[in-house]
Write an enzyme that holds these catalytic residues in place. Structure first.
Site, PDB file in Angstrom:
ATOM      1  N   GLU A  65      -5.197  -8.867   3.470  1.00 50.79           N
ATOM      2  CA  GLU A  65      -5.427  -7.670   2.640  1.00 50.79           C
ATOM      3  C   GLU A  65      -5.335  -7.980   1.148  1.00 50.79           C
ATOM      4  OE1 GLU A  65      -2.724  -4.578   4.031  1.00 50.79           O
ATOM      5  OE2 GLU A  65      -4.184  -3.944   5.525  1.00 50.79           O
TER       6      GLU A  65
ATOM      7  N   LYS B 228       0.166  -4.129   5.211  1.00 52.53           N
ATOM      8  CA  LYS B 228       0.601  -5.119   6.210  1.00 52.53           C
ATOM      9  C   LYS B 228       1.588  -6.103   5.591  1.00 52.53           C
ATOM     10  CE  LYS B 228      -3.667  -4.702   8.759  1.00 52.53           C
ATOM     11  NZ  LYS B 228      -3.171  -3.566   9.523  1.00 52.53           N
TER      12      LYS B 228
ATOM     13  N   LYS C 245      -0.734  -4.341  27.239  1.00 51.63           N
ATOM     14  CA  LYS C 245      -0.509  -5.466  28.172  1.00 51.63           C
ATOM     15  C   LYS C 245       0.525  -6.457  27.643  1.00 51.63           C
ATOM     16  CE  LYS C 245      -5.022  -6.016  28.309  1.00 51.63           C
ATOM     17  NZ  LYS C 245      -6.265  -6.779  28.422  1.00 51.63           N
ATOM     18  N   GLY C 246       1.063  -6.214  26.447  1.00 49.22           N
ATOM     19  CA  GLY C 246       2.101  -7.087  25.919  1.00 49.22           C
ATOM     20  C   GLY C 246       1.539  -8.182  25.032  1.00 49.22           C
TER      21      GLY C 246
ATOM     22  N   ASN D  20       0.823  -1.211   0.000  1.00 45.38           N
ATOM     23  CA  ASN D  20       0.000   0.000   0.000  1.00 45.38           C
ATOM     24  C   ASN D  20       0.854   1.257   0.000  1.00 45.38           C
ATOM     25  OD1 ASN D  20      -2.451  -1.376   0.212  1.00 45.38           O
ATOM     26  ND2 ASN D  20      -2.488  -1.246   2.455  1.00 45.38           N
TER      27      ASN D  20
ATOM     28  N   LEU E  77      -1.681  -8.070  22.948  1.00 43.95           N
ATOM     29  CA  LEU E  77      -2.643  -7.445  23.863  1.00 43.95           C
ATOM     30  C   LEU E  77      -2.372  -5.956  24.062  1.00 43.95           C
ATOM     31  CD1 LEU E  77      -2.477 -10.359  26.460  1.00 43.95           C
ATOM     32  CD2 LEU E  77      -4.418  -9.884  24.948  1.00 43.95           C
TER      33      LEU E  77
ATOM     34  N   THR F 186       1.442   2.827  13.896  1.00 39.10           N
ATOM     35  CA  THR F 186       1.266   2.119  12.623  1.00 39.10           C
ATOM     36  C   THR F 186       2.417   1.128  12.415  1.00 39.10           C
ATOM     37  OG1 THR F 186       0.395   4.208  11.771  1.00 39.10           O
ATOM     38  CG2 THR F 186       0.715   2.446  10.176  1.00 39.10           C
TER      39      THR F 186
ATOM     40  N   ASP G  43       2.887  -5.381  12.679  1.00 39.15           N
ATOM     41  CA  ASP G  43       3.607  -5.981  11.539  1.00 39.15           C
ATOM     42  C   ASP G  43       5.070  -6.230  11.908  1.00 39.15           C
ATOM     43  OD1 ASP G  43       1.266  -5.691  10.079  1.00 39.15           O
ATOM     44  OD2 ASP G  43       1.849  -3.720   9.319  1.00 39.15           O
TER      45      ASP G  43
HETATM   46  O1  RIB Z   1      -0.527  -2.444   9.733  1.00 40.23           O
HETATM   47  C1  RIB Z   1      -0.341  -1.161   9.207  1.00 40.23           C
HETATM   48  C2  RIB Z   1      -0.726  -1.130   7.752  1.00 40.23           C
HETATM   49  O2  RIB Z   1      -2.111  -1.387   7.624  1.00 40.23           O
HETATM   50  C3  RIB Z   1      -0.504   0.203   7.077  1.00 40.23           C
HETATM   51  O3  RIB Z   1       0.783   0.331   6.543  1.00 40.23           O
HETATM   52  C4  RIB Z   1      -1.627   0.252   6.054  1.00 40.23           C
HETATM   53  O4  RIB Z   1      -1.199   0.238   4.725  1.00 40.23           O
HETATM   54  C5  RIB Z   1      -2.533  -0.926   6.373  1.00 40.23           C
HETATM   55  O5  RIB Z   1      -2.353  -1.974   5.495  1.00 40.23           O
END
Ligand code: RIB
Length: 290
Positions: free
Chosen positions: A136, A39, A216-217, A10, A213, A240, A244
């Site tokens: 996705e 992601k 909470k880890g 993305n 979590l 963000t 990932d």
């Molecule tokens: O997990 C974060 C990602 O979720 C962002 O980079 C966005 O593009 C979405 O896919």
């Protein structure tokens, strides 16, 4: 042993806001930045930066060249990514002053994978290689079927959760990495985190499970052990890609022979670094930074 991440790519349009826009409301953003994201792409970059040989498959459109460059710079093999006519997937992200976000996705070329292309990609992989998936892109069920036939180790991060998840052959999943909301969608609401983790383990007795979590880890569970991993507290700039980064470093660690306990600790450190920096992919650290 190598890892194939068949996942989204993305372009992230990130807007700084005082609060998330509400229904019927119009607000002005404070600033806007554009980052590589998705992601899939984020997890590939985290896998490669954790130190494993990482191949990404998926599709970009005419505006997606920058995403391929970003992956190559991070050491990800991007040769299996298709270039298609039309628009690459993108995300509209609102980021509030505390670093929390909300995300609106446009699938674009992420939703145009074909079974024929899946077959071509999987020809490059064999038994023992890892396959990492999020939710996705299209054709996930088919990718899982074919990878299972080959004896690949399947990792699923069922994010973002939607009704398609239940149509996938979930019993083939060797590792689930999921958050509380995703776990509840799969197994129903529970009173406590322990009960929720147990519910996931009961439904998928063959799988290893990592439940994240937030503050909470996170908790790891397989048939032999359970490991609790707290977060490393840092000033939060942008959450963000925190999940990932965790996924990439956890699986990267396991592939490199770390115990689940070691991999959980490294994943937690890597994601705490990621939240202390702006953006998705650019916030992901190299292993040496841990
Ligand atoms: O997990 C974060 C990602 O979720 C962002 O980079 C966005 O593009 C979405 O896919």
């Amino acid at each position: 042993m190598k890892v194939l991440n068949f996942g989204s790519l993305n372009i992230d349009f990130v807007y700084g806001v005082t609060h998330f826009v509400r229904g019927g409301e119009t607000i002005s953003s404070r600033n806007m930045e554009i980052f590589p994201g998705g992601k899939g792409l984020n997890q590939s970059i985290a896998l490669a930066k954790s130190g494993v040989e990482t191949w990404h498959a998926g599709a970009v459109g005419e505006d997606g060249e920058i995403l391929l460059e970003t992956m190559k710079e991070a050491g990800v093999h991007a040769e299996l990514v298709s270039r298609l006519p039309g628009r690459t997937g993108h995300a509209i992200i609102q980021r509030d002053p505390s670093g929390q976000n909300c995300i609106l996705l446009f699938g674009g070329t992420n939703q145009r994978n074909t079974k024929m292309r899946v077959d071509e990609v999987l020809e490059h992989f064999s038994e023992g290689d890892f396959l990492v998936l999020q939710n996705e892109i299209n054709e996930i069920g088919y990718i899982m079927e074919k990878a299972h036939e080959k004896g690949m180790t399947i990792v699923l991060n069922p994010s973002p959760m939607d009704e398609k998840i239940e149509t996938y052959p979930l019993d083939y999943v060797d590792y689930f990495l999921l958050n509380e909301v995703e776990a509840e969608e799969l197994c129903g609401k529970r009173e406590t985190d322990e009960e929720l983790l147990q519910a996931v383990a009961d439904r998928f007795p063959e799988s290893r499970i990592v439940l994240t979590l937030g503050e909470k880890g996170s908790v790891y569970k397989d048939e032999n052990e359970m490991i609790e991993q707290p977060i490393f507290r840092v000033p939060v700039v942008d959450t963000t890609a925190a999940g990932d980064t965790f996924t990439g470093f956890f699986i990267g660690g396991i592939m490199q022979g770390e115990t689940p306990k070691e991999a959980m600790a490294h994943a937690a450190k890597a994601s705490s670094i990621a939240v202390s920096r702006p953006g998705a992919a650019p916030s992901i650290p190299f292993r040496r930074e841990l």
